[in-house]
Design a protein around this motif. Structure first.
Motif, PDB file in Angstrom:
ATOM      1  N   ASP A  30     -12.912   8.448  23.904  1.00 34.43           N
ATOM      2  CA  ASP A  30     -13.194   8.202  25.158  1.00 34.43           C
ATOM      3  C   ASP A  30     -13.893   9.321  25.756  1.00 34.43           C
ATOM      4  O   ASP A  30     -14.458   9.247  26.792  1.00 34.43           O
ATOM      5  N   GLY A  31     -13.944  10.416  25.049  1.00 34.89           N
ATOM      6  CA  GLY A  31     -14.799  11.721  25.571  1.00 34.89           C
ATOM      7  C   GLY A  31     -13.646  12.426  26.421  1.00 34.89           C
ATOM      8  O   GLY A  31     -14.083  13.512  26.872  1.00 34.89           O
ATOM      9  N   GLY A  61     -18.822   7.614  22.550  1.00 38.58           N
ATOM     10  CA  GLY A  61     -19.638   6.430  23.009  1.00 38.58           C
ATOM     11  C   GLY A  61     -19.933   6.862  24.373  1.00 38.58           C
ATOM     12  O   GLY A  61     -20.075   7.874  24.933  1.00 38.58           O
ATOM     13  N   SER A  62     -19.658   6.308  25.229  1.00 32.38           N
ATOM     14  CA  SER A  62     -19.558   6.587  26.656  1.00 32.38           C
ATOM     15  C   SER A  62     -18.442   6.839  27.389  1.00 32.38           C
ATOM     16  O   SER A  62     -17.473   5.879  27.044  1.00 32.38           O
ATOM     17  N   LYS A  63     -17.996   7.232  28.519  1.00 34.47           N
ATOM     18  CA  LYS A  63     -16.593   7.558  28.910  1.00 34.47           C
ATOM     19  C   LYS A  63     -16.461   6.348  29.879  1.00 34.47           C
ATOM     20  O   LYS A  63     -17.376   5.746  30.688  1.00 34.47           O
ATOM     21  N   SER A  97     -12.894  -2.233  26.239  1.00 32.53           N
ATOM     22  CA  SER A  97     -12.845  -0.992  26.360  1.00 32.53           C
ATOM     23  C   SER A  97     -13.490  -0.517  27.772  1.00 32.53           C
ATOM     24  O   SER A  97     -13.080   0.709  28.194  1.00 32.53           O
ATOM     25  N   SER A  98     -14.338  -1.354  28.068  1.00 35.40           N
ATOM     26  CA  SER A  98     -14.922  -1.007  29.392  1.00 35.40           C
ATOM     27  C   SER A  98     -15.356  -2.280  30.025  1.00 35.40           C
ATOM     28  O   SER A  98     -15.703  -3.453  29.066  1.00 35.40           O
ATOM     29  N   ASN A 138      -2.631  -1.854  21.282  1.00 34.00           N
ATOM     30  CA  ASN A 138      -3.200  -0.534  21.823  1.00 34.00           C
ATOM     31  C   ASN A 138      -4.717  -0.498  21.310  1.00 34.00           C
ATOM     32  O   ASN A 138      -5.248   0.734  20.967  1.00 34.00           O
ATOM     33  N   ARG A 139      -5.185  -1.521  20.894  1.00 30.09           N
ATOM     34  CA  ARG A 139      -6.858  -1.340  20.531  1.00 30.09           C
ATOM     35  C   ARG A 139      -7.576  -2.397  21.241  1.00 30.09           C
ATOM     36  O   ARG A 139      -6.935  -3.342  21.895  1.00 30.09           O
ATOM     37  N   LYS A 140      -9.061  -2.166  21.604  1.00 35.06           N
ATOM     38  CA  LYS A 140      -9.665  -2.837  22.372  1.00 35.06           C
ATOM     39  C   LYS A 140     -11.038  -3.205  21.830  1.00 35.06           C
ATOM     40  O   LYS A 140     -11.236  -2.651  20.766  1.00 35.06           O
ATOM     41  N   ILE A 141     -11.737  -4.267  22.462  1.00 37.54           N
ATOM     42  CA  ILE A 141     -12.960  -4.658  21.894  1.00 37.54           C
ATOM     43  C   ILE A 141     -14.028  -3.886  22.721  1.00 37.54           C
ATOM     44  O   ILE A 141     -13.825  -4.030  23.998  1.00 37.54           O
ATOM     45  N   ASP A 142     -15.030  -3.182  22.155  1.00 38.78           N
ATOM     46  CA  ASP A 142     -16.165  -2.764  22.627  1.00 38.78           C
ATOM     47  C   ASP A 142     -17.069  -3.744  22.816  1.00 38.78           C
ATOM     48  O   ASP A 142     -17.290  -4.847  22.434  1.00 38.78           O
TER      49      ASP A 142
END
Length: 753
Positions: free
Chosen positions: A223-224, A26-28, A625-626, A500-504
């Motif tokens: 996350d790259g 995706g994008s970092k 996530s960001s 341990n999981r996040k929302i994009d």
């Protein structure tokens, strides 16, 4: 010198993985070094107990993200008998001596690459008839290999390999003092398909005090960033106590940015690394590991699974999280290591699975979570093995957070590494064995169907078991600025996301929830709970569950189908699971109302009694996530009774919330309407446009006629409660307040611009 009872024999009696110690994305994220106009967001009032986030000017309603072990989407269930096994797939392939890895390059399904521990990389075609090996790199002159746990140990292709042709290796070499060191180096493929030996760029190097426990795995996350496993430095019992030392790189999972540089290094430090700014070596992602020989990322969830080779009593399978301390060398398995019997277990993460050496194991080989499409019976299972047993095993995570462990037969070789092809199918490779060295997962039966939630709301884990009117501690409250009309019912809204999981966040601000997430909404008439809806994102997609509350308010029961019921004079409609997906559309990313513009407002959080902006709070607890962009934080929707908003802002917010989920580009309706808030009126295909689905008996009707509400079909459908009504489902009462606002807005329009 300690004596190892089980020294694993890979080559001439010496092993890569030593269990008991022995003698000599995706994008970092960042890396450190004509629509209705939006109204500026005013800072919300904050109580004196407000929680300050890392930015001194920002207030958070929650100090920390709640732990969620209870409110999770149901796992799929298999139907019919299943069988899983592993079989050799390249019967004519020559022996790949001293093999350590097997991997495919991104977007290249035609070939496999394998590492030889001595420092050679070979390629062979991905065909059952493959019978030749082609050498593509030989760095034996740089690799220090003494027949034990040294050598060429890891490989990872850059996620943008098709563009930059970069590949990364982890190998052992000798430093300028002729002492052993670990190296992570980048190489580049040449145009002839070989790897250019002269293209080496060493990114990272660190000393190894002993020759064993070197880790060696490389993998890029979603996350790259590049993740690296390092062992504790070797010998036995972690004599230098490297595992708990946050100031060196031994006994760790490391995380670096290979696409940037900084601080005089050939790599960058991701800004969200746990010790990026202080407290430890900035490269560290997790610590307290002994010899994490193999780890992998779940391609569906992004979770990092690692097999950590134990000392003399326990092997471990761990789920690795940023900043996590996994106990070694204080702990082995679930309790104190025998060499440190009085250790503290506080703030140390226990394994998902601890395997006793009494069962015959000696060195766990971590594998992958199966996410391929060929074998439904294996989907979602984490596969692993042990070098001493050769038995393939799997871990299945159950909906109640427990795990099931199953065996799937033996393989003819001593497995040293697993592999995942570009379609998600799983393979494993032994260190030797012509024709039988590489095996592939195969399965029969087990068609997967969606699971279900508990029959009683109190048993779902989303509410308090003792008082279902209260949310479970895992739940995060939220509210929307402009809600979907539900016949005057009041609503309480909550969300839960697996640990341990996040929302994009989509570009338009929609929340993109990870698998396992659950949205909960209570409906109340006055003080009476009448319905609770759970909307859960499982591995097979989103599912809706409707619970009907008992008259005595002690609990609610899961309904198997749609139902209507008169409650306090109101005809209430309980939707079926299928009806939920009529409104929760793919074009709306399913979770109606969960978007930055809806949550860009203040909420009082009951757990803290703090009033704070919801986006700021969710950002502070690292649920995204960001972080939302400045553009997303500059936009918001408006409630019908917001006196600070214009008539247009209130009317368009209502149409966005109640109609835009379907009436959007590529939506499920036969019209081309676009009623999203950010779409200029002239671009909605509504202003002065002919209706495509009937004129409802209105002369010279148009969808929206500036200055003439009586001729506007959009308004007329809002006023209907029949087959022509909008919204089409789950409402029997007209939203009089919304009708008035939209009527006045249309009446005040002078044109479509």
């Amino acid at each position: 010198m300690q004596t190892c009872v089980r020294k694993i024999i890979f080559i001439t009696g010496c092993g890569i993985l030593v269990s008991c110690g022995g003698g000599s994305s995706g994008s970092k994220p960042a890396t450190s070094s004509g629509a209705v106009s939006s109204m500026p967001i005013m800072s919300s009032s904050v109580q004196s107990s407000a929680i300050a986030s890392s930015a001194s000017s920002v207030i958070s309603g929650l100090a920390n993200r709640p732990v969620n072990k209870t409110c999770l989407a149901p796992a799929p269930v298999g139907s019919g008998a299943t069988s899983i096994n592993w079989s050799a797939v390249f019967p004519s392939l020559p022996n790949i001596s001293q093999a350590t890895n097997l991997i495919q390059a991104p977007d290249d399904n035609a070939n496999w690459y394998a590492l030889r521990q001595s420092g050679i990389v070979v390629r062979f075609p991905n065909q059952a008839s493959a019978n030749t090996l082609t050498s593509v790199l030989n760095i034996e002159d740089r690799v220090e290999f003494n027949g034990g746990e040294t050598g060429l140990l890891g490989i990872a292709f850059h996620p943008q390999f098709a563009r930059n042709r970069y590949v990364y290796f982890y190998y052992m070499g000798l430093n300028s003092s002729n002492n052993l060191e670990s190296r992570v180096a980048r190489y580049e493929f040449a145009t002839n398909g070989t790897i250019d030996k002269n293209s080496e760029l060493i990114l990272l190097r660190f000393d190894q005090p002993y020759s064993n426990h070197n880790g060696g795995q490389l993998a890029f996350g979603n996350d790259g960033f590049l993740y690296i496993s390092s062992g504790d430095g070797g010998s036995g019992g972690d004599p230098q106590q490297n595992g708990q030392n946050k100031n060196n790189l031994l006994g760790k999972i490391l995380r670096i940015d290979v696409d940037s540089t900084g601080g005089g290094k050939n790599y960058g430090i991701p800004a969200d690394n746990p010790f990026a700014s202080s407290g430890g070596a900035p490269e560290i992602w997790a610590y307290g590991l002994r010899n994490p020989w193999r780890f992998s990322f779940d391609t569906e969830t992004g979770e990092l699974w690692a097999g950590d080779v134990g000392q003399g009593a326990w092997e471990e399978v761990n789920l690795i999280t940023g900043g996590g301390n996994y106990g070694w060398g204080d702990m082995e398995g679930d309790s104190c290591y025998s060499g440190r019997p009085n250790c503290s277990t506080a703030n140390k993460i226990k394994p998902v699975l601890s395997i006793s050496h009494n069962t015959g194991v000696c060195s766990v080989i971590g594998g992958f979570v199966y996410r391929g499409t060929q074998y439904p019976a294996a989907y979602g299972k984490y596969f692993f093995t042990d070098y001493c047993l050769n038995t393939m095993q799997s871990i299945t995570r159950n909906s109640d957070s427990s795990i099931s462990v199953n065996s799937h037969g033996n393989v003819p070789v001593d497995i040293v590494s697993f592999a995942q092809d570009n379609q998600g199918e799983l393979y494993a490779i032994g260190q030797s064995g012509a024709g039988s060295q590489i095996v592939k997962l195969q399965a029969t039966g087990g068609e997967r169907v969606p699971g279900t939630m508990a029959q009683r709301l109190s048993e779902t884990g989303c509410v308090s078991a003792g008082n279902p009117t209260l949310p479970a501690t895992a739940m995060i409250p939220y509210q929307v600025e402009n809600q979907l009309w539900s016949d005057s019912a009041e609503k309480e809204r909550y969300l839960s996301v697996p640990d341990n999981r996040k929302i994009d966040l989509a570009a338009n601000g929609d929340f993109l929830f990870p698998v396992g997430s659950v949205l909960m909404k209570h409906f109340k008439l006055g003080d009476k709970f009448i319905e609770t809806r759970l909307f859960a994102r499982g591995e097979l997609g989103w599912q809706g569950f409707s619970y009907e509350w008992r008259d005595d308010q002690t609990d609610a029961n899961l309904l198997s189908d749609a139902k209507e019921k008169t409650i306090d004079g109101i005809q209430w409609q309980y939707p079926s699971a299928g009806q939920c997906l009529i409104c929760h559309t793919e074009v709306a990313n399913f979770s109606l109302g969960l978007e930055t513009a809806q949550l860009n407002a203040a909420l009082r959080y009951p757990a803290s009694n703090v009033t704070a902006n919801q986006l700021d709070t969710l950002t502070h607890i690292q649920l995204f996530s960001s972080a939302p962009t400045s553009a997303q934080k500059a936009e918001k929707l408006f409630s019908l009774n917001d006196s600070s908003a214009t008539l247009a802002q209130r009317a368009r917010s209502y149409l966005h919330s109640n109609c835009g989920g379907c009436h959007s580009p590529n939506g499920p309706t036969p019209t081309n309407l676009d009623l999203r808030f950010t779409t200029a009126l002239s671009a909605t295909n509504a202003c002065n446009s002919l209706p495509l689905v009937g004129d409802l008996g209105i002369a010279n009707a148009r969808l929206i006629v500036p200055g003439e509400p009586a001729r506007s079909i959009v308004l007329e459908r809002m006023k209907r409660r029949d087959s022509s009504q909008m919204p089409p489902l789950a409402t029997h009462l007209v939203d009089a307040g919304a009708v008035q606002v939209v009527n006045d807005w249309i009446a005040g329009l002078t044109g479509c611009e």
